[in-house]
Scaffold this active site. Structure first.
Site, mmCIF file in Angstrom:
data_model
loop_
_atom_site.group_PDB
_atom_site.id
_atom_site.type_symbol
_atom_site.label_atom_id
_atom_site.label_comp_id
_atom_site.label_asym_id
_atom_site.label_seq_id
_atom_site.Cartn_x
_atom_site.Cartn_y
_atom_site.Cartn_z
ATOM 1 N N ASN A 286 0.823 -1.202 0.000
ATOM 2 C CA ASN A 286 0.000 0.000 0.000
ATOM 3 C C ASN A 286 0.866 1.263 0.000
ATOM 4 O O ASN A 286 2.090 1.199 0.006
ATOM 5 C CB ASN A 286 -0.954 -0.032 1.196
ATOM 6 C CG ASN A 286 -2.300 0.575 0.864
ATOM 7 O OD1 ASN A 286 -2.391 1.527 0.095
ATOM 8 N ND2 ASN A 286 -3.356 0.030 1.453
ATOM 9 N N HIS B 5 24.039 1.856 12.115
ATOM 10 C CA HIS B 5 25.072 2.863 12.331
ATOM 11 C C HIS B 5 25.800 2.534 13.621
ATOM 12 O O HIS B 5 25.198 2.018 14.565
ATOM 13 C CB HIS B 5 24.461 4.267 12.399
ATOM 14 C CG HIS B 5 23.726 4.640 11.157
ATOM 15 N ND1 HIS B 5 24.351 5.158 10.064
ATOM 16 C CD2 HIS B 5 22.421 4.527 10.820
ATOM 17 C CE1 HIS B 5 23.474 5.377 9.108
ATOM 18 N NE2 HIS B 5 22.290 4.995 9.541
ATOM 19 N N GLY C 195 -0.487 -1.478 8.824
ATOM 20 C CA GLY C 195 -0.056 -0.106 8.584
ATOM 21 C C GLY C 195 0.942 0.385 9.618
ATOM 22 O O GLY C 195 0.805 0.132 10.811
ATOM 23 N N THR D 234 11.920 -5.931 16.032
ATOM 24 C CA THR D 234 13.328 -5.783 16.367
ATOM 25 C C THR D 234 14.108 -7.090 16.268
ATOM 26 O O THR D 234 15.327 -7.078 16.282
ATOM 27 C CB THR D 234 13.493 -5.225 17.790
ATOM 28 O OG1 THR D 234 12.907 -6.149 18.715
ATOM 29 C CG2 THR D 234 12.837 -3.863 17.928
ATOM 30 N N ARG E 242 5.948 -8.485 19.876
ATOM 31 C CA ARG E 242 6.011 -9.746 20.600
ATOM 32 C C ARG E 242 4.868 -10.618 20.144
ATOM 33 O O ARG E 242 3.785 -10.136 19.799
ATOM 34 C CB ARG E 242 5.982 -9.530 22.103
ATOM 35 C CG ARG E 242 4.714 -8.930 22.616
ATOM 36 C CD ARG E 242 4.750 -8.634 24.085
ATOM 37 N NE ARG E 242 3.644 -8.050 24.742
ATOM 38 C CZ ARG E 242 2.442 -7.713 24.295
ATOM 39 N NH1 ARG E 242 2.116 -7.908 23.076
ATOM 40 N NH2 ARG E 242 1.539 -7.177 25.060
#
Length: 181
Positions: free
Chosen positions: A81, A111, A138, A161, A176
């Site tokens: 989308n 970084h 979204g 993550t 989670r």
């Protein structure tokens, strides 16, 4: 610098060759974004030129933002989308039949945490892999080095993550698993 970048090693992103490749990607993405509504066949041709691969019957609604485009591979029948950002400094692989909501970000760059190397403009990247039949709601953000297993659903606004297994629902920041499918 390209070899270092693709190997996941520290490199300098404003290398002349990489800058030229990035400028090419921005120009093609802009052409895609501006032609999609008025000339869909031309837009699809531009997209095929921009991306590493684009599966059959896949659709990306503009605007689309990429670093290089050439390191982004999208499977068959995938729908992406509006307002998709894929920072493809490392490869990003999206499977077949994937649904991606508006405002999703797939971010491969990393970084240094230490201030000196970061000030020296060093960066690296880790690949992202999205399995077949995944749904990213979204505003989902997927961080460097993450793999998401097939059939997994990631709730809107989640920040992924670490790897998610196949056949689960994950939500939150950090994402989670809350349910097995």
């Amino acid at each position: 610098m390209r070899e270092r970048m693709l190997a996941g090693a520290l490199y300098i992103a404003d290398d002349a060759e990489l800058a030229a490749d990035s400028a090419r990607a921005m120009e093609l993405a802009e052409r895609y974004n501006s032609s999609w509504a008025t000339d869909r066949p031309a837009a699809v041709q531009v997209l095929a030129e921009l991306l590493g691969s684009l599966g059959e019957d896949s659709e990306i609604r503009p605007p689309l933002y990429v670093d290089y485009g050439s390191y982004l591979s999208i499977g068959d029948r995938t729908f992406i989308n509006f307002n998709f950002t894929a920072l493809d400094v490392a490869p990003i692989t999206i499977g077949d039949d994937v649904q991606i909501g508006p405002g999703v970000q797939l971010l491969t760059p990393t970084h240094p945490v230490e201030p000196g190397p970061r000030r020296d403009k060093l960066e690296a990247a880790e690949p992202i892999s999205i399995g077949n039949n995944v749904w990213l709601g979204g505003g989902v953000i997927v961080l460097p080095g993450v793999s998401i297993g097939e059939n997994t659903v990631v709730g809107a606004g989640a920040v992924v993550t670490r790897d998610l297994p196949a056949n689960v629902v994950a939500v939150g920041n950090p994402a989670r698993v809350i349910r097995t499918l």
